[in-house]
Scaffold this active site. Structure first.
Site, mmCIF file in Angstrom:
data_model
loop_
_atom_site.group_PDB
_atom_site.id
_atom_site.type_symbol
_atom_site.label_atom_id
_atom_site.label_comp_id
_atom_site.label_asym_id
_atom_site.label_seq_id
_atom_site.Cartn_x
_atom_site.Cartn_y
_atom_site.Cartn_z
ATOM 1 N N HIS A 58 -5.494 -8.375 -6.935
ATOM 2 C CA HIS A 58 -6.704 -8.153 -6.942
ATOM 3 C C HIS A 58 -7.481 -9.355 -6.824
ATOM 4 O O HIS A 58 -8.854 -9.302 -6.939
ATOM 5 C CB HIS A 58 -7.242 -7.282 -7.955
ATOM 6 C CG HIS A 58 -6.638 -5.884 -7.683
ATOM 7 N ND1 HIS A 58 -7.353 -4.827 -8.485
ATOM 8 C CD2 HIS A 58 -5.813 -5.207 -7.400
ATOM 9 C CE1 HIS A 58 -6.713 -3.743 -8.446
ATOM 10 N NE2 HIS A 58 -5.688 -3.853 -7.381
ATOM 11 N N HIS A 62 1.368 1.692 -1.353
ATOM 12 C CA HIS A 62 -0.096 2.483 -0.950
ATOM 13 C C HIS A 62 -0.494 1.485 0.038
ATOM 14 O O HIS A 62 -0.331 0.135 0.403
ATOM 15 C CB HIS A 62 -0.966 2.296 -2.138
ATOM 16 C CG HIS A 62 -1.319 1.406 -2.818
ATOM 17 N ND1 HIS A 62 -2.358 0.413 -2.572
ATOM 18 C CD2 HIS A 62 -0.815 0.611 -3.993
ATOM 19 C CE1 HIS A 62 -2.315 -0.609 -3.367
ATOM 20 N NE2 HIS A 62 -1.580 -0.288 -4.248
ATOM 21 N N GLU A 83 -4.797 4.553 -3.358
ATOM 22 C CA GLU A 83 -4.450 4.294 -4.549
ATOM 23 C C GLU A 83 -5.435 3.574 -5.327
ATOM 24 O O GLU A 83 -5.868 3.728 -6.652
ATOM 25 C CB GLU A 83 -3.052 3.501 -4.459
ATOM 26 C CG GLU A 83 -2.566 3.433 -5.929
ATOM 27 C CD GLU A 83 -2.769 2.190 -6.581
ATOM 28 O OE1 GLU A 83 -2.375 2.099 -7.876
ATOM 29 O OE2 GLU A 83 -3.499 1.473 -6.007
ATOM 30 N N GLU A 84 -6.411 2.717 -4.497
ATOM 31 C CA GLU A 84 -7.268 1.717 -5.275
ATOM 32 C C GLU A 84 -8.426 2.122 -5.720
ATOM 33 O O GLU A 84 -9.166 1.650 -6.432
ATOM 34 C CB GLU A 84 -7.525 0.526 -4.337
ATOM 35 C CG GLU A 84 -6.224 -0.272 -3.941
ATOM 36 C CD GLU A 84 -5.618 -1.147 -5.132
ATOM 37 O OE1 GLU A 84 -6.194 -0.913 -6.365
ATOM 38 O OE2 GLU A 84 -4.749 -1.840 -4.791
ATOM 39 N N ASP A 123 -3.783 1.047 1.172
ATOM 40 C CA ASP A 123 -5.163 0.706 0.986
ATOM 41 C C ASP A 123 -5.151 -0.660 0.332
ATOM 42 O O ASP A 123 -4.174 -0.760 -0.542
ATOM 43 C CB ASP A 123 -5.954 2.059 0.436
ATOM 44 C CG ASP A 123 -5.491 2.090 -1.261
ATOM 45 O OD1 ASP A 123 -4.297 2.146 -1.119
ATOM 46 O OD2 ASP A 123 -6.480 2.624 -1.869
#
Length: 433
Positions: free
Chosen positions: A406, A95, A161-162, A97
């Site tokens: 993250h 992804h 996706e996030e 993002d």
């Protein structure tokens, strides 16, 4: 033969591309409404690498399809055609993002690639721009070396996706419109996990919002208020207690090696504002349920709704705090009220450990990394369960680091990404046999 043609990861080329991608990471942070990513900034750099080797320019065999549902928020599908129409292997889920980063809390600029020996540092290196660059390099090498393959190799780079609060952008739309249909004919590898090992289980996720209404009043006269903060805390405690009774640790979690069972917990708290001497009229606690794949998401939502309905009916029985704390004011015909709502939920997945796709990934990992230690976490991936339910052979792996997912000061290791490239080459080679 195929492995020889694909060779090893061109590290200089990879780092050059990754540097450009991390340079865009500030603009692909995904936290609406403040931060809406422009994934086409990433797409442009990938296209700069792959279009010269594509049928679009006549420079090579790659078939490139840039699919956009919202302005500046594209997805990209790249194919290297094989000779047998019904054979395919796909790498999906890279992804474009990223989660947010606060530069003040990092030891270096999160939005520029830093290099420290084997470490490649910056927001998105592990999750997931490192994988975007890695699979781009794989497709580039296929376009350059043109090995004769029976299987078509497909890469699907995705948007959004996030964060699921803005819908109709990414991989779910691609599936709805039939772009993933042909991937059913072979293993589908979701490339958005970590630690160079097969990720054999993920969790479902149910984002929830518990909105509580009380009665605003002066804090010096709490007997005339309904304190929504107290009601929210007590109600949530009861909801959590019931959740853990109804969805206890499942025996299969041990088999799949889940680190944590199903959980429900608060992660955010908000209220409209006001003075410290004011009991507010409302508040909202938000959080998520992370659900191992052995429980059903809709069952949990039904149960949560039942809990809330029961608490509203029996609000007088919810424990209070202190001699004048209360959730009902009979003289004013006022009752506190609890409501629960949800953002889009995701289902977890337990991978099929008997499938061809898993055996090939297992063998490739053993061959390249030297050992295989599959693992499961209650992190969530979009669409994978639905694809599995429709008969796709979905597997998952990745070459970032769980420890930096993250997290502040995110990084990946160049040596891990280089091994990832060799695993991909081994997967493609094995599927030719």
């Amino acid at each position: 033969m195929v492995k020889e043609e694909l060779g090893e990861l061109n590290k200089d080329s990879f780092v050059t591309l990754l540097s450009k991608l991390i340079g865009e990471s500030k603009y692909v942070q995904n936290n609406p409404p403040e931060l809406i990513p422009e994934e086409d900034r990433i797409v442009r750099h990938v296209l700069d690498v792959l279009l010269p080797l594509s049928t679009t320019t006549g420079g090579g065999p790659l078939i490139v399809n840039h699919i956009t549902y919202k302005p500046n928020r594209g997805n990209l599908i790249v194919e290297y055609p094989g000779t047998e129409p019904n054979k395919v292997v796909s790498f999906v889920g890279m992804h474009m993002d990223v989660v947010t980063a606060n530069p003040e809390e990092w030891d270096f600029d999160p939005f520029a690639l830093s290099i420290n020996g084997d470490k490649l540092l910056g927001r998105g290196t592990t999750d997931c721009l490192g994988h975007v660059a890695l699979v781009t390099e794989l497709m580039k090498t296929l376009g350059q070396t043109k090995p004769k393959l029976k299987s078509t190799v497909v890469a699907v780079f995705i948007a959004c996706e996030e964060n699921s609060s803005i819908q109709g952008v990414g991989v779910e739309e691609l599936a709805k419109d039939g772009y993933l249909d042909k991937l059913k004919n072979g293993p589908l590898y979701w490339i958005d996990s970590a630690d160079k090992q097969p990720s054999i289980g993920t969790g479902g996720m149910i984002p929830w919002h518990l909105h509580v209404t009380g009665k605003l009043f002066h804090s010096g006269l709490p007997n005339q208020a309904i304190n929504p903060l107290e009601l929210a805390m007590e109600a949530l405690k009861e909801i959590q207690t019931r959740f853990y009774k109804d969805f206890p640790p499942h025996p299969k979690e041990q088999v799949y090696g889940f680190e944590a069972p199903s959980t429900m917990k608060p992660t955010q708290w908000s209220y409209p504002g006001g003075g410290i001497n004011q009991i507010p009229g409302e508040c909202t606690i938000s959080g998520d349920v992370r659900l191992t794949p052995f429980y059903n998401v809709s069952d949990v939502i039904n149960k949560l709704n039942e809990y809330v309905e029961d608490l509203n009916k029996n609000i007088e029985k919810i424990p209070t705090r202190g001699p004048v704390s209360k959730y009902v004011l009979p003289d004013e015909n006022l009752r506190g009220r609890i409501e629960i709502s949800y953002d889009e939920a995701l289902s977890g997945i337990a991978m099929d450990l008997d499938s061809r796709g898993y055996h090939v990934l297992y063998q490739a990992t053993k061959e390249v990394v030297g050992y295989v230690k599959p693992y499961s976490i209650t992190g969530s991936l979009p669409l994978v369960r639905e694809l599995q339910d429709e008969g796709y052979d979905v597997q998952s792996t990745g070459y970032g680091l769980t420890a930096t997912y993250h997290a502040d000061n995110e990084y990946c290791l160049l040596s891990d990404m280089a091994q990832g490239y060799l695993v991909f080459a081994s997967i493609i080679a094995q599927l030719e046999e």
